[in-house]
Design an enzyme around this catalytic site. Structure first.
Site, PDB file in Angstrom:
ATOM      1  N   CYS A 145       0.827  -1.207   0.000  1.00  0.00           N
ATOM      2  CA  CYS A 145       0.000   0.000   0.000  1.00  0.00           C
ATOM      3  C   CYS A 145       0.861   1.256   0.000  1.00  0.00           C
ATOM      4  O   CYS A 145       0.425   2.306  -0.487  1.00  0.00           O
ATOM      5  CB  CYS A 145      -0.939   0.005   1.200  1.00  0.00           C
ATOM      6  SG  CYS A 145      -0.101  -0.154   2.789  1.00  0.00           S
ATOM      7  N   HIS A 199      -1.186   1.007   7.535  1.00  0.00           N
ATOM      8  CA  HIS A 199      -1.705   1.012   6.169  1.00  0.00           C
ATOM      9  C   HIS A 199      -1.646   2.430   5.617  1.00  0.00           C
ATOM     10  O   HIS A 199      -1.811   3.404   6.357  1.00  0.00           O
ATOM     11  CB  HIS A 199      -3.144   0.496   6.165  1.00  0.00           C
ATOM     12  CG  HIS A 199      -3.771   0.446   4.811  1.00  0.00           C
ATOM     13  ND1 HIS A 199      -3.343  -0.417   3.822  1.00  0.00           N
ATOM     14  CD2 HIS A 199      -4.798   1.151   4.267  1.00  0.00           C
ATOM     15  CE1 HIS A 199      -4.083  -0.246   2.745  1.00  0.00           C
ATOM     16  NE2 HIS A 199      -4.968   0.710   2.989  1.00  0.00           N
TER      17      HIS A 199
END
Length: 977
Positions: free
Chosen positions: A445, A807
């Protein structure tokens, strides 16, 4: 004596009188008597036991049989022979062959008196065959209980070998036929007791002979998977759990067939007395995971998880449903799909459980909140989806991070990260936004968020797409292909695997989370060095007839990265003894902004534009680099400087913000003459290392910039070596922005190193982000200040509390120039009179494969609502204006020269082929899914809004590159255990 006994039993005397007379007969039977008399009494007692109309008669027959078996064993053995038993079991008792319900009770009673007789082995052989034959006739629950009692008391009667396997399978068939006709409480409890006893028999057989487990399990799956009449026979919730664990289940290699029994048992969870159904379901799912049948697990979870969730509404089945739901969610960790299916239903369920206000509801709420926070931790980056759920559970307990990691760590299907790499989230169609997502290739990510931010930097994107093919820039070529697919593909998301392999920093660990800022720095540096070596872009610009000779010279030594992201700063160090000033000009591609220490003001008096840059990766103490007279050779991030107070006697500088509501807030840096404060100040990294989880007061981007606009004092251990003095001296260091980049990239240094704990921590301070930023820089060519107005175009957010985990996702929008201009007077460029960009300009949220509409309000409030989600990397685009300094128009000229992007013919052909391939994949997947859905067992609606047996999502693989190519009946017997 038999005549006397028969007369007593047929008399009209009360039972207590009869019992007294029978006692006399029993006492007399203990005395020696002839064989004929014994046979007569045995026949009469057998008749009373098997055919007696009342329990009293059967008890009398049992007592007499026991007396004769004990006191007359020889006669009993002769009477209880193989031929008699065979006739009794196959033809019934008496001349009319009447079938008795107590045959197996009679056999159990008689066996205890012939165990040592020569005929015992023959009797056991006969019974092993007869119990198998009897089970094949599908006896009811009561008869099966009697058979179970016989085999439990006398294991010698249990069939052996292949007959034992067949017996288990047929007994399973019998259990599948069990039904409770009555709905009375006593009858229900009796029925449950019968099923438990039969299940206990299977348990003992499986323990004694494990080879019978697998065939039994296969038979069970056949029954559960059956449709039609067999659907009503669902008494499996009380079967022994030993079959669901151990070698039998692990060795099981049933592929798609296992999906049907699991699906059927999900329907059976509805039955209130089913105590073991949840354990069966979990065990079967674990068995599937053990043999790595992940495609089955994914299909099953996505099609049934909403149904399981709906059962939490009902207290009587809540505990089992909660267990299944927990396993489903905590094992489904490769994708957010399963959890996101439940999001619309969570607020209503929470409200219902709170209203119920029972111990069961409170317990369920706590478990549900724990699960939700686990999912938030595992699948962060969906603030628009999670807001309503967060609001619903805000008053419920929050588990600590160790508890969350424990739950997530023990339930995953596999510990091998790459085993689920091929099971990407299923995507039905392209996002309504028209934008395309990027597939996460395993903690990538950090790359996806940076790529989306660069893609949404439209000037940079247009320049990349307009570049001609050239093997001298392989990485730039791959970026061009990636941008082209993001622009023109019909896929909902594409795989950036090819670009990841080409742009992978060699020190990164595959499969581990990395720093997106570090990746961006490495990527821009690679692209810069590659272009600088190839010289391709320069040759293209020289051939352009649209470029003047002066502009050509200006561009000759600039790469695309320099034009788009490169800025310049002049670093000055003044010796406080001799007042000699050394200068060094250096270029940068991003600015790293540290947080002020808690005990220091947000901005300090100064008169120069200082942009000290922290090294985000290492977070260690460094000594100042000795000033050099020449500029660095490539755009880079400045090394971290030490904190200094004091200032040069130069002109007034300020940073202004034009916020989202149009309020201007200048943060002026005041000039206070030549006085220099020689107080030694701690390094900012060490100072704010203690403040890792928020501080008093809020921060803003201008606050952080103004903090860096303050000079540094080089004293004590950090003294400056003055060449003129030829010794270490106290000095003052300041940097001035001499050329603003077209895209200003700001990294907020949120990750600090705490020397006390020797651990890296994250600063969770909320930083307000202005939509428009007004900077001023000094420029020799302009003979004064130049006002630079920057518009926010992208924000990369880090969700988590550590730089090694969490994330990344990205907010971005298309930025365009406005008509705002400024006029130069007296050699100084005045501040551009601007107004904030139109707040209606559409923002987008890029979160790997998911792309959704968003807003600046969401960008501004994300940290206040989700404290662990903090802005990390910001992209600002410089507005163009009628400025006298030609250097500030360089990046804008590139866009004007190239115009709208027109991808290469071969590239567009590859995209067209991949689009056709994607349509073919969709058609094939639609056919497969239709066949799968039609085969699934159906059940009536329990919760209309939550019940969805159909699933229209499609799978997509796809990439880019040069070679891309039931239970629920109203009657009791229709419910399930």
């Amino acid at each position: 004596m038999d005549k006397i006994l028969e007369a007593v039993m047929m008399s009209s005397y009360p039972n207590n009188v009869k019992q007294g007379l029978v006692r006399r007969v029993i006492e007399a039977a203990k005395q020696p008597m002839d064989s004929e008399q014994c046979w007569s009494m045995l026949e009469l007692s057998t008749k009373l036991f098997l055919l007696g109309e009342t329990k009293f008669k059967r008890e009398i027959g049992k007592e007499i049989l026991e007396v004769y078996g004990h006191y007359h064993p020889e006669e009993f053995e002769e009477f209880f022979n193989v031929r008699f038993l065979l006739s009794l079991l196959q033809e019934g008792y008496g001349p009319l062959g009447k079938r008795s319900l107590y045959v197996f009770d009679y056999v159990s009673l008689g066996l205890q008196f012939v165990l040592e007789s020569p005929s015992a082995s023959s009797i056991f052989s006969l019974l092993r065959i007869e119990v198998l034959r009897k089970v094949c006739e599908r006896p009811g629950p009561k008869q099966c209980v009697k058979i179970g009692k016989l085999l439990t008391q006398h294991p010698q009667c249990v069939p052996t070998g292949k007959h034992q396997i067949l017996f288990c399978q047929q007994l399973i068939r019998c259990i599948g036929q069990f039904q409770c006709i009555s709905e009375g409480e006593d009858d229900i409890m009796e029925f449950l007791e019968h099923v438990n006893k039969v299940s206990a028999l299977l348990q003992k057989i499986w323990r004694a002979q494990t080879s019978s487990i697998l065939p039994s399990l296969k038979e069970l799956f056949i029954i559960i998977s059956s449709t039609g009449k067999g659907e009503k026979n669902k008494s499996w919730g009380l079967t022994p759990l030993e079959i669901t664990s151990g070698e039998g289940c692990i060795r099981l290699n049933v592929v798609l067939a296992m999906l049907f029994p699991c699906s059927r048992m999900i329907d059976w969870v509805s039955w209130p007395l089913g105590k073991n159904i949840d354990k069966w379901i979990i065990a079967l799912l674990k068995g599937l995971a053990a043999v790595k049948k992940f495609s089955i697990l994914i299909e099953f979870t996505l099609s049934k998880i909403e149904k399981v969730f709906s059962k939490l509404l009902y207290p009587v089945v809540r505990e089992g449903a909660a267990s299944v739901l927990q396993y489903m969610l905590l094992s489904f960790q490769h994708s957010h799909e399963a959890f996101h299916l439940l999001l619309p239903h969570v607020p209503r369920l929470v409200a219902s459980l709170k209203k119920e206000d029972s111990n069961s509801a409170v317990c369920c709420l706590e478990k549900l909140a724990e699960l939700i926070h686990c999912m938030f931790f595992r699948f962060s980056g969906f603030p628009d989806l999670y807001e309503s759920v967060m609001e619903a559970v805000k008053d419920l307990p929050i588990p600590n991070e160790d508890r969350i990691k424990h739950l997530l760590g023990q339930n995953a299907w596999t510990s091998q990260k790459n085993e689920l790499a091929c099971f990407y989230p299923r995507l039905a169609s392209k996002s309504d936004t028209g934008k395309i997502g990027l597939i996460n290739l395993g903690n990538t990510c950090y790359m996806n968020s940076i790529i989306q931010a660069l893609f949404m930097a439209s000037d940079f994107r247009h320049s990349v797409l307009n570049l001609a093919e050239n093997n001298c820039q392989p990485l730039m070529t791959k970026l061009q292909w990636l941008f082209a697919f993001l622009e023109h593909s019909q896929r909902p998301a594409i795989s950036p695997e090819s670009f990841l392999s080409a742009s992978w920093p060699p020190w990164f660990n595959r499969g581990a989370q990395q720093d997106c800022s570090e990746y961006l720095k490495y990527l821009l540096d690679r692209l810069h060095e590659e272009e600088k070596t190839g010289k391709r872009i320069y040759q293209r610009l020289q051939e352009s007839s649209l470029m003047s000779r002066a502009d050509e010279c200006r561009y000759l030594n600039k790469t695309l990265i320099e034009k788009m992201f490169g800025g310049k700063m002049m670093t000055k160090i003044r010796c406080l003894k001799c007042l000699n000033v050394s200068r060094r000009e250096e270029v940068f591609t991003d600015l790293s902004l540290a947080f002020p220490p808690v005990d220091k003001p947000t901005h300090r008096p100064s008169s120069a534009s200082v942009f000290p840059v922290e090294e985000i990766g290492a977070q260690v103490i460094e000594t100042p680099v000795k000033p050099q007279s020449q500029a660095t050779g490539s755009p880079t991030r400045r090394q971290r400087k030490h904190h200094v107070s004091g200032e040069f006697p130069t002109q007034l500088m300020s940073v202004e913000t034009l916020g989202p509501v149009g309020q201007q807030g200048p943060f002026h840096v005041r000039h206070e003459g030549d006085r220099v404060d020689t107080e030694t100040v701690k390094d900012p990294v060490l100072a704010f290392g203690e403040q890792t989880y928020g501080s008093l007061g809020s921060r803003s981007v201008p606050d952080l910039i103004n903090y860096f606009l303050s000079p540094e004092m080089l004293t004590e251990e950090n003294k400056y070596h003055c060449e003129k003095c030829a010794s270490l001296q106290d000095a003052e260091k300041v940097a001035e922005l001499t050329e603003g980049p077209h895209y200003l990239v700001l990294t907020l240094l949120r990750f600090s190193f705490d020397l006390r704990t020797m651990r890296r921590k994250k600063i969770l301070d909320n930083v307000s982000i202005p939509l428009v930023l007004n900077l001023k820089n000094t420029s020799a060519s302009c003979n004064g200040f130049v006002s630079l107005v920057y518009d926010l175009c992208s924000v990369v957010v880090h969700s988590g509390v550590s730089s090694e985990s969490g994330h990344y996702y990205c907010y971005a929008r298309e930025c365009a120039d406005t008509s705002a201009e400024g006029h130069a007077r007296d050699g100084v460029q005045k501040a551009t009179m601007v107004k904030p960009l139109d707040l209606e300009i559409q923002w987008y949220l890029f979160n790997d494969t998911r792309v959704s509409f968003s807003s600046f309000e969401s960008v501004s409030n994300v940290t206040s609502f989700f404290p662990k989600d903090t802005a990390y990397v910001l992209f600002y685009r410089q507005r163009s204006g009628k400025q006298s300094c030609v250097a500030h128009e360089a990046a804008a000229d590139v866009v004007r020269i190239h115009g709208e992007p027109s991808p290469d013919k071969d590239l567009m052909e590859a995209i067209s082929k991949d689009n056709i391939l994607y349509l073919q994949e969709q058609e094939k997947e639609a056919r497969n899914r239709t066949a799968y859905i039609s085969a699934l067992p159906r059940s009536p609606l329990w919760w209309k809004d939550c019940e969805r047996d159909d699933d229209d999502d499609e799978s997509s693989s796809g990439g880019y590159g040069p070679a891309a190519g039931g239970g629920g009946s109203g009657s009791f017997h229709g419910l399930v255990f």
